[in-house]
Enzyme design. Structure first.
Site, PDB file in Angstrom:
ATOM      1  N   ASP A  78      31.319   2.223 -20.187  1.00  0.00           N
ATOM      2  CA  ASP A  78      30.305   1.537 -19.385  1.00  0.00           C
ATOM      3  C   ASP A  78      28.901   2.054 -19.693  1.00  0.00           C
ATOM      4  O   ASP A  78      28.715   3.162 -20.186  1.00  0.00           O
ATOM      5  CB  ASP A  78      30.605   1.727 -17.893  1.00  0.00           C
ATOM      6  CG  ASP A  78      30.671   3.189 -17.513  1.00  0.00           C
ATOM      7  OD1 ASP A  78      31.198   3.996 -18.327  1.00  0.00           O
ATOM      8  OD2 ASP A  78      30.199   3.549 -16.430  1.00  0.00           O
ATOM      9  N   GLU A  79      27.947   1.233 -19.368  1.00  0.00           N
ATOM     10  CA  GLU A  79      26.533   1.621 -19.308  1.00  0.00           C
ATOM     11  C   GLU A  79      26.003   2.340 -20.548  1.00  0.00           C
ATOM     12  O   GLU A  79      25.458   3.435 -20.460  1.00  0.00           O
ATOM     13  CB  GLU A  79      26.306   2.496 -18.066  1.00  0.00           C
ATOM     14  CG  GLU A  79      26.616   1.763 -16.767  1.00  0.00           C
ATOM     15  CD  GLU A  79      26.314   2.611 -15.533  1.00  0.00           C
ATOM     16  OE1 GLU A  79      25.855   2.055 -14.531  1.00  0.00           O
ATOM     17  OE2 GLU A  79      26.550   3.843 -15.582  1.00  0.00           O
ATOM     18  N   VAL A  80      26.203   1.729 -21.713  1.00  0.00           N
ATOM     19  CA  VAL A  80      25.542   2.238 -22.919  1.00  0.00           C
ATOM     20  C   VAL A  80      24.223   1.490 -23.039  1.00  0.00           C
ATOM     21  O   VAL A  80      24.221   0.271 -23.138  1.00  0.00           O
ATOM     22  CB  VAL A  80      26.407   1.975 -24.171  1.00  0.00           C
ATOM     23  CG1 VAL A  80      25.723   2.535 -25.417  1.00  0.00           C
ATOM     24  CG2 VAL A  80      27.791   2.577 -23.989  1.00  0.00           C
TER      25      VAL A  80
END
Lengths: 701, 701
Positions: free
Chosen positions: B324-326
């Site tokens: 998640d959340e790169v």
């Protein structure tokens, strides 16, 4: 720089005579607010404070050993708990550290009786230094440091102070009976944590009795296999507990109670007993007939092997053989034992027991241990280094001391009698019959032990039977004899109580849960109002009430009634009593105080209506119905008396007699509980009958 | 004989449609009073009750394995805790046993997704029988049995009942982030106990993130040595947790969040990152730039070896790779990575991440595991057995399901957002965007997971952030979809809350201790009045407030303010709101209800005077001063509005506007807390402005 010795040379330290004569008021107030418990031997407050922040650091200078290092790690964890800050202290350079710890040498690998436990703690605004001759003193000083930490408007901090501390008595113990009810290892450990916090240093482990043999014996496995219902400590458990205690500067003294109190031994080894036939684990409470046969050599052979095993297991130099309450009945009714006594010129059962003790003492000595036993073991010929533990009192202890024996006091420190902390606190090992000993004789009084007998104690309520009251006993045994102020003790006990919970003791959290068990989530508020106003009956009244009702309590009885749950001492009742006393003493001029007293009584008066349906819904609560009604009546009576006082009217004598009779009724034990708020209500009634105090107070103004 | 199947053939069972249409009121009330949570799939109450006494006995018939036997031993211990009776149940003959337990076969040695978890429980006055296809079902049924035990006027007992139960969803999880703050093993275990009690079956262990790498790696030891500040689980700890979970029927799914959220990996292995230079453990909260370099073969070689080690360590078939959340910033600014993307036809950072995921998936598959990841991993080419965990919501989940992927819901179940239980309870994995899936698609929704992200959570408050709210989520995931009644949920949640405490969860006991830490023993009562009336701010308001104040919160901040201590949901405020609603709905005719509302507001009005000196004495409490003043004002306003209503007067509009403005002021967050009692006070103000409701009610009578 940190050490303040230079300044101290010219400054007066707070110690016994000085404190009582000069400036003790101020210093004492500071100490009260800090919650130091036990009060140190000497202390002097200075100006300024030392801040405790997340950047707190600790450095060890001088000697360093595992005991010290693990003590420091525990200290840092406890400081984190107390402040709610994650303090990840790493050892820093001595000059930068918030706290510098410096032991001159290692203590003994295992703590020993009479070791130097002193320490010096200096706190000033730039840092603190804790110094001690050995790591044992450091452990004590770290606890004192924790007790000094306070929250202030500017952050967590300690007052600047110089403390020179050492214990008054070298033997400061807690005995837990694990026979009548088994207490698991984790509960023992939690209580060892509590002991460390208040500087107790002996855990006396009452391991065998009629109701259970609680330790694995590899030599005689039928002892624990048949004598414990499967509830015993393995030898690994024992090592674990000893190590846990050792790390906290606590000695572990095991007790195997012989020749009486030994029914559980005979389940597996009936040949040890003075009668033929089989035995079963005793389920009842009391003093029973079964006793070892002191006339057979096989008994001593058994004890030789058994004690060889057990003395190896426990590293402490002292070994407790019990020796109490042999009623002699089996000996008197056995022809062979009677014949033996005649042949050996033993006139009484007591003399036979003394013969037994002498034989056992030789075995203990052969295993390089010093024997300790209860009062009854004292007899001519007992080796001089034997220690007497007195359940009888200071007279008995003093008599032993005059004969050259060392002793410890437990009379007055029986936690199962449900006394208030102040009552235990007033008992001094060198008071009463021991007050007039010569200095040499007095030096033989080594200290004392709080004792918890567990007829009505399980792992569920063990903490609440021990804490916080044992902290008051710990202070009696550590602090100078002049430390006697009861209000100060209670003030500081409240803080120690909280700290003990923070460190994991469960005496309060269990109470809340158990009230919910009894009342359900919806009923707990009104049940708590009643629970807060009562205490368990005192002394052996619970036994007497059961006997009067024709009931024989046993170890199979569930301990889930309110009496098993409420603390031995009601804080609500004590505080209410103090408020009423202050109100009367002040001539009812304190309107804020009066409104607090009034609000409390209104609460009691109104509570029964809410509580009755809760009580009716549970078979465990039904018995409380009369108590709840009485509490409401007490509230009503108190309010009426107070109304009369407020109106400046003196109630008719008949009215006051009626109130008094009703209060007397409410003071009778019910459900093994006492309504502790009755006596202060009676004081209000009495006050209503004397000249109208408020009017007088008003007139004086 | 004990089994009631014969009788059932002709009797109606309580299940979805029937319960909503016929007789559901009665049955539902019975269930509410029992506190079953989660509500079983089908149940039918019968006449009579089964007593639970100290002679309670349990027998195992049929299949027997260690999982079952240890589950039974825990059950007996828990039954003892619930009743306060020492129940020493030994297996007796099947015909005599109070509870007969009968599994047809062993479950899997380690629980697996989709295993049969069903059980049938029959209780009648002469005994109970719990039957299941395997020991997993037995474990669930034993929890149901415990929930049925009640105290009554005649003793402890259970109602006679026939229950046929099975979960609605096979994946019912709790995720704990141990990276942002480390949560020690004993705290994890305690929460596994809680999970067992409410039939959750997946512990999702978020083991690595920017702020810490929390597991020992023997292959790459610098991961934990340099990435954890020394706070990590040894592999022995991991085995211990897996075994502890296994015994409770709980799978353990590890998560290693890559390629983003991975700063802590780079401290020891900077070559993994997309930039050159060194890295330090991240101390702030948020989404950060560091990400693994997906373009270097060495990255995959590292992951090959690392995943080989970790997939061996965890027996579960599923393995979570985060994903998640790169934010892609490092990739965008690296010329070599940009060149790689160009060479491989990868247009965006997302596509690059998909390339990475595909590579990682191959490694996971090679190690015989099935990959699970957050929404972002969903992309063309992802193997069909991959599981998507959705933080985005049902739309995202439904989109995946339509593409053939299985998924679990976490959006709506984020415990750190401080939502009330009812809000989580209303979220259904098959609700909202997933409501219109075809049966085949819906079957791909495996369940959900409550998630605890630990920016503001340590071992001190972890229990209170999880419990009791997670029990409501557990019910959503286990019980039939028609189980929706919120008041019933809260009623039963209160009982589950108490049971969880009895079994050792510390969410309430810690609160009391922490209030004492903040206020000292003398100030805790008045602080509790305020604490009970507030809740932490919701969502990410705490971050926003910090940002607005120019403060950057970090992992070094102590979490010892009131906001860190109070529960996410105020029971006092919720109940007060319910009382006010009922009062208004009833036209103020319920005088008992009104006097409770009045007493509560009097308490608030008076509290500030007592609390102010307490707040002033502590730097941690000073920030609460405006809140305390506002609470007093709210109490005063509510009382004035109620007085007006009682007098039958309608206050001037200006007066009501002034009240409303003051309430609006009190509703603003202060010290990251919300005064949750403000909205009901506003309702009273509104009611005072409408036609005099009491008079109307009176007129109707």
């Amino acid at each position: 720089m940190i050490l303040l010795c230079g300044a101290l040379a010219s400054a007066a330290l707070l110690d016994a005579p000085r404190a009582q004569q000069t400036g003790s008021q101020t210093t004492s107030n500071v100490a009260d607010s800090l919650g130091l418990m036990p009060i140190p031997a000497r202390m002097q407050f200075r100006d300024g404070r030392l801040a405790v922040t997340p950047r707190f650091s600790l450095a060890i200078a001088g000697h360093r050993d595992p005991l010290l290092e693990r003590g420091v790690a525990r200290f840092v964890a406890h400081l984190s708990l107390l402040t709610g800050m994650q303090i990840a202290s790493t050892a820093e350079s001595s000059t930068k550290a918030t706290l510098l710890v410096e032991a001159n040498a290692s203590g003994n690998a295992t703590p020993q009786l009479g070791e130097d436990e002193s320490y010096t703690l200096d706190v000033d605004p730039s840092g603190a230094r804790l110094a001690a001759p050995n790591s044992l003193g450091i452990l004590h000083g770290l606890q004192t440091f924790l007790q000094l930490v306070e929250v202030t408007p500017d952050g967590f901090s300690l007052p600047a102070v110089h403390i020179e501390d050492r214990p008054r008595f070298p033997w400061r113990g807690l005995m837990i009976d694990v026979s009548r009810h088994f207490i698991p290892v984790e509960d023992i450990k939690r209580n060892l944590d509590g002991m460390e916090a208040v500087k107790l240093n002996v855990f006396h482990w009452h391991l065998s009795d009629d109701q259970g043999f609680r330790i694995e014996s590899k030599t005689y496995p039928k002892l624990h296999e048949l004598g414990s219902d499967g509830l015993y400590y393995t030898q690994e458990d024992v090592h674990d507990v000893i190590e846990y205690a050792r790390e906290r500067g606590i000695r572990v003294v095991p007790e195997f109670d012989i020749p009486g109190h030994s029914t559980s031994w005979f389940v597996g080894y009936p040949e040890l007993s003075s009668t033929s036939g089989t035995h079963a684990i005793e389920r009842r409470w009391g003093v029973f007939d079964p006793a070892m046969d002191p006339t057979r050599e096989e008994t001593y052979k058994f004890l030789e092997k058994f004690l060889a095993e057990m003395t190896r297991l426990f590293p402490d130099a002292y070994f407790h053989i019990g020796g109490d309450e042999v009623n002699g009945k089996q000996w008197e009714s056995s022809p062979t034992i009677q014949a033996f006594m005649k042949a050996h010129g033993l006139m009484t059962s007591l003399e036979l027991q003394q013969y037994f003790n002498a034989r056992v003492e030789k075995i203990v000595e052969k295993n390089h241990k010093i024997m300790i036993g209860w009062d009854e073991i004292l007899a001519p010929g007992l080796p001089e280094n034997t220690v007497i533990q007195s359940w009888r009192g200071q007279d008995s202890l003093a008599a032993a001391a005059r004969l050259g024996y060392r002793g410890i006091l437990s009379n007055g420190y029986y936690l199962d009698l449900m006394w208030p902390a102040a009552q235990h606190y007033s008992v001094d090992p060198l008071g009463a019959g021991a007050a007039n000993l010569s200095p040499d004789q007095a030096a033989r009084i080594l200290g004392g032990e709080a004792c918890l007998w567990t007829e009505y104690v399980t792992h569920e309520n063990v903490d609440s039977r021990i804490w916080p009251r044992t902290a008051a006993i710990a202070e009696r045994l550590w602090s100078p004899q002049w430390v006697q102020d009861v209000p100060s003790m209670y003030e500081r006990l409240a803080r120690e109580d909280w700290r003990l919970q923070i460190f994991g003791l469960e005496h309060r959290s269990k109470l809340t849960l158990r009230l919910e068990t009894l009342a359900g989530p919806g009923g707990v508020d009104s049940l708590r109002v009643l629970a807060d106003a009562v205490e368990p009956v005192k002394g052996y009244s619970r036994e007497h009430a059961a006997a009067a009702a024709g009931i024989e309590p046993t170890s199979a009885d569930p301990l889930n009634r309110l009496v098993d749950i409420v603390p031995p001492e009601s804080e609500t009742a004590r505080k209410f009593g103090e408020e009423v006393d202050a109100l009367i003493a002040g001539g009812f001029a304190d309107t804020a105080g009066e409104s607090r007293v009034r609000a409390q009584m209104e609460l009691w008066k109104a509570n029964d209506t809410h509580l009755e349906p809760v009580l009716a819904a549970s078979f465990l609560l039904k018995e409380l119905s009369p108590l709840s009604a009485d509490l409401a009546e007490l509230g009503k009576t108190g309010l009426e008396a107070l109304d009369a006082i407020d109106r400046g009217e003196q109630p008719q004598p008949e009215q006051r007699q009626q109130w008094t009779a009703q209060i007397a009724e409410a003071e009778k034990p019910q459900a093994d509980l006492l309504l502790m708020v009755a006596p202060p209500i009676q004081k209000l009634v009495n006050a209503s009958g004397s000249a109208h105090p408020r009017n007088e107070a008003a007139r004086k103004q």
